[in-house]
Scaffold this active site. Structure first.
Site, PDB file in Angstrom:
ATOM      1  N   ASN A 210       0.848  -1.200   0.000  1.00  0.00           N
ATOM      2  CA  ASN A 210       0.000   0.000   0.000  1.00  0.00           C
ATOM      3  C   ASN A 210       0.884   1.251   0.000  1.00  0.00           C
ATOM      4  O   ASN A 210       2.110   1.151  -0.010  1.00  0.00           O
ATOM      5  CB  ASN A 210      -0.945  -0.023   1.209  1.00  0.00           C
ATOM      6  CG  ASN A 210      -0.176  -0.128   2.507  1.00  0.00           C
ATOM      7  OD1 ASN A 210       0.614   0.749   2.838  1.00  0.00           O
ATOM      8  ND2 ASN A 210      -0.381  -1.228   3.239  1.00  0.00           N
ATOM      9  N   ASP A 279      -4.239  -6.378   5.220  1.00  0.00           N
ATOM     10  CA  ASP A 279      -5.234  -7.255   5.849  1.00  0.00           C
ATOM     11  C   ASP A 279      -5.146  -8.668   5.285  1.00  0.00           C
ATOM     12  O   ASP A 279      -5.466  -9.633   5.969  1.00  0.00           O
ATOM     13  CB  ASP A 279      -6.649  -6.698   5.597  1.00  0.00           C
ATOM     14  CG  ASP A 279      -6.881  -5.420   6.394  1.00  0.00           C
ATOM     15  OD1 ASP A 279      -6.295  -5.304   7.487  1.00  0.00           O
ATOM     16  OD2 ASP A 279      -7.627  -4.539   5.915  1.00  0.00           O
ATOM     17  N   PRO A 306      -2.690 -11.919  10.282  1.00  0.00           N
ATOM     18  CA  PRO A 306      -2.977 -11.737  11.708  1.00  0.00           C
ATOM     19  C   PRO A 306      -3.199 -10.257  12.017  1.00  0.00           C
ATOM     20  O   PRO A 306      -2.644  -9.385  11.341  1.00  0.00           O
ATOM     21  CB  PRO A 306      -1.697 -12.243  12.393  1.00  0.00           C
ATOM     22  CG  PRO A 306      -0.641 -12.193  11.342  1.00  0.00           C
ATOM     23  CD  PRO A 306      -1.328 -12.395  10.030  1.00  0.00           C
ATOM     24  N   ASP A 307      -4.007  -9.990  13.037  1.00  0.00           N
ATOM     25  CA  ASP A 307      -4.278  -8.607  13.454  1.00  0.00           C
ATOM     26  C   ASP A 307      -3.286  -8.251  14.566  1.00  0.00           C
ATOM     27  O   ASP A 307      -3.432  -8.668  15.717  1.00  0.00           O
ATOM     28  CB  ASP A 307      -5.724  -8.497  13.954  1.00  0.00           C
ATOM     29  CG  ASP A 307      -6.119  -7.057  14.220  1.00  0.00           C
ATOM     30  OD1 ASP A 307      -5.237  -6.265  14.619  1.00  0.00           O
ATOM     31  OD2 ASP A 307      -7.293  -6.722  14.023  1.00  0.00           O
ATOM     32  N   ILE A 308      -2.266  -7.475  14.215  1.00  0.00           N
ATOM     33  CA  ILE A 308      -1.162  -7.203  15.151  1.00  0.00           C
ATOM     34  C   ILE A 308      -1.646  -6.382  16.341  1.00  0.00           C
ATOM     35  O   ILE A 308      -1.373  -6.704  17.499  1.00  0.00           O
ATOM     36  CB  ILE A 308      -0.009  -6.480  14.414  1.00  0.00           C
ATOM     37  CG1 ILE A 308       0.541  -7.395  13.314  1.00  0.00           C
ATOM     38  CG2 ILE A 308       1.093  -6.072  15.399  1.00  0.00           C
ATOM     39  CD1 ILE A 308       1.578  -6.779  12.417  1.00  0.00           C
ATOM     40  N   PHE A 325      -4.259   3.374  14.939  1.00  0.00           N
ATOM     41  CA  PHE A 325      -4.577   4.427  13.981  1.00  0.00           C
ATOM     42  C   PHE A 325      -5.718   3.920  13.111  1.00  0.00           C
ATOM     43  O   PHE A 325      -5.727   2.751  12.738  1.00  0.00           O
ATOM     44  CB  PHE A 325      -3.362   4.735  13.094  1.00  0.00           C
ATOM     45  CG  PHE A 325      -2.515   5.851  13.631  1.00  0.00           C
ATOM     46  CD1 PHE A 325      -1.768   5.677  14.772  1.00  0.00           C
ATOM     47  CD2 PHE A 325      -2.474   7.081  12.982  1.00  0.00           C
ATOM     48  CE1 PHE A 325      -0.982   6.706  15.270  1.00  0.00           C
ATOM     49  CE2 PHE A 325      -1.695   8.124  13.470  1.00  0.00           C
ATOM     50  CZ  PHE A 325      -0.960   7.935  14.618  1.00  0.00           C
ATOM     51  N   LYS A 339     -13.630   0.612  15.986  1.00  0.00           N
ATOM     52  CA  LYS A 339     -12.343  -0.107  15.980  1.00  0.00           C
ATOM     53  C   LYS A 339     -11.739  -0.118  17.384  1.00  0.00           C
ATOM     54  O   LYS A 339     -11.158  -1.121  17.822  1.00  0.00           O
ATOM     55  CB  LYS A 339     -11.395   0.583  14.980  1.00  0.00           C
ATOM     56  CG  LYS A 339     -10.128  -0.183  14.682  1.00  0.00           C
ATOM     57  CD  LYS A 339      -9.378   0.436  13.502  1.00  0.00           C
ATOM     58  CE  LYS A 339      -7.984  -0.130  13.369  1.00  0.00           C
ATOM     59  NZ  LYS A 339      -7.209   0.495  12.306  1.00  0.00           N
ATOM     60  N   LYS A 343     -11.132  -3.806  19.020  1.00  0.00           N
ATOM     61  CA  LYS A 343      -9.756  -4.267  19.247  1.00  0.00           C
ATOM     62  C   LYS A 343      -9.308  -4.052  20.678  1.00  0.00           C
ATOM     63  O   LYS A 343      -8.131  -4.256  20.995  1.00  0.00           O
ATOM     64  CB  LYS A 343      -8.799  -3.560  18.289  1.00  0.00           C
ATOM     65  CG  LYS A 343      -9.146  -3.823  16.847  1.00  0.00           C
ATOM     66  CD  LYS A 343      -8.012  -3.551  15.914  1.00  0.00           C
ATOM     67  CE  LYS A 343      -8.460  -3.824  14.486  1.00  0.00           C
ATOM     68  NZ  LYS A 343      -7.391  -4.012  13.567  1.00  0.00           N
TER      69      LYS A 343
END
Ligand SMILES: Cc1cc2nc3c(=O)[nH]c(=O)nc-3n(C[C@H](O)[C@H](O)[C@H](O)COP(=O)(O)O)c2cc1C
Length: 406
Positions: A210, A279, A306-308, A325, A339, A343
């Site tokens: 990205n 993602d 994985p969602d760090i 962020f 979010k 999270k």
């Protein structure tokens, strides 16, 4: 609390009987978070070995002025520039005389002559040597030059006499040095920050990524350093130079970033996930470059990464204050707040990436700091200024939270 985190102290050791105390001094300065490098005079080596000081400081000891090898690695000018503070402890009468009269005939004297940083001298000598008019004149001259003099204590001396001349006690020296620095908002805290994009390999030459430049994460690392924190920066590929004094860990993929984060985040005080982590990644990475195939196109199957941020915020032990962020193109506050909840974060920084003058690749940013108890907008400004404000907001929330716990 570590009062000397990130501080660089050049310790000059001269040839007095108190030189053995410089070993303890090195340790105590390190305990407060300082990096210590040592310069010894010729005479000092008769009282304590360079090997001891090398082992304690973790760096080779600097000994000679006219040594081509050491001069090419880190010569007297570099040493003087490297230091935030030069501390000479113990300082002999002879060294004080040389320093006051501007000599540059050995390494330590030359470093002092070249130095523009804060200078501290802790004299130690026989009481008669200390009382001598010549010594007092030299010390007064150093004071006039702006050198901080740590006056010796009174007491029984190694020579059997009693009077003023003993090296100031080591813990007092450390406190006096620490007091020279203003304590930052995050003094002694360990902050782990992720920055930049990740790259998810399709084959050996292609990847999915990205537009994240890493600028915001790197600016936050700098702001955290300025606030007195110890900073670990886990960075995806960027064109940026990491700020001096951060511990930089470079990674490529989301899975590598997770691994690096899990090495450093548990037990840290603060985690800030700024990286634009992909993602999804290709389910498989081809071992060889994929050849052009039929005109009908091709399909790459993606699987979730994985969602760090979530992994850190869900830590059961050593969970740091977790900040995320949220880069959104619409419904900024609403999506960011969701979010924050989903999270289990402590704070989220929402920014609108639909406007190309802020966010991803630009030098400016405009954000909203959102916590469970409120939100405050940070108006458009450079990423450096925004970063300092974010760090201040984190420090304020941390302080408020710890007051509540107490
Ligand atoms: C056993 C012994 C102990 C000494 N202790 C001191 C001392 O505590 N303070 C001092 O100013 N000089 C002391 N001296 C004298 C210094 O070692 C001498 O002036 C030397 O040239 C200092 O060198 P430097 O300043 O380059 O390290 C001592 C000398 C000897 C032989």
């Amino acid at each position: 609390m570590n009062r000397l985190t990130n501080k660089r102290i050049l310790l000059g050791v001269t040839g007095g009987i108190a030189a053995y105390k410089s070993a303890d001094l090195t340790r105590r300065l390190q305990d407060e978070g300082a990096e210590v490098r040592v310069v010894m005079t010729h005479s000092a080596r008769e009282f304590i070995t360079p090997l001891t000081m090398q082992a304690l400081s973790g760096h080779p000891v600097h000994l000679d002025l006219l040594d081509t090898e050491t001069e090419s690695v880190m010569g007297h000018i570099e040493l003087a520039r490297w230091a935030d503070v030069i501390l000479i402890a113990p300082a002999t009468a002879d060294f004080i005389a040389r320093y006051a009269s501007g000599h540059g005939d050995d390494l330590l004297a030359a470093v002092c002559l070249a130095a523009e940083c804060t200078m501290v001298v802790a004299p130690a000598m026989n009481q008669a040597m200390w009382a001598k008019e010549s010594t007092q004149t030299n010390v007064d001259l150093l004071r006039k030059m702006g050198v901080n003099i740590l006056d010796p204590h009174e007491g029984l001396q190694a020579c059997g006499e009693t009077g003023a001349g003993r090296l100031m006690d080591v813990p007092d020296i450390v406190t006096r040095v620490a007091n020279l620095f203003e304590l930052g908002l995050l003094a002694g805290k360990h902050v782990v920050i992720t920055a930049g994009p990740t790259r998810e390999a399709i084959d050996p030459v292609r990847y999915i990524s990205n537009h994240s430049s890493g600028k915001q994460g790197y600016a936050l690392a700098q702001a955290a350093l300025e606030a007195g924190a110890r900073v670990t920066l886990v960075s995806g590929p960027t064109n940026l130079t990491a700020p001096d004094r951060v511990t930089l860990v470079t990674v490529e993929s989301a899975r590598q970033m997770l691994e690096a984060v899990m090495q450093s985040a548990p037990g840290a005080d603060i985690f800030i996930g700024v990286a634009a982590v992909a993602d999804y990644r290709p389910e498989t990475t081809a071992e060889q470059k994929i050849k052009k195939q039929s005109a009908e196109g091709m399909t790459i199957k993606l699987v979730q990464n994985p969602d760090i941020l979530k992994s850190v915020a869900e830590l059961r032990e050593g969970r740091p204050f977790s900040v995320g962020f949220a880069a959104e193109t619409e419904n900024l506050v609403d999506y960011a707040s969701r979010k924050l909840e989903a999270k289990n974060l402590d704070m989220i920084i929402a920014n609108n990436v639909a406007d190309s003058s802020i966010g991803f690749n630009s030098d400016d940013n405009e954000t909203i700091v959102i916590t469970r108890t409120g939100q405050s907008p940070l108006p458009k400004s450079s990423k450096e200024v925004v970063s300092r404000k974010i760090i201040a907001a984190i420090a304020e929330k941390l302080a408020a939270d710890s007051e509540q716990v107490a």
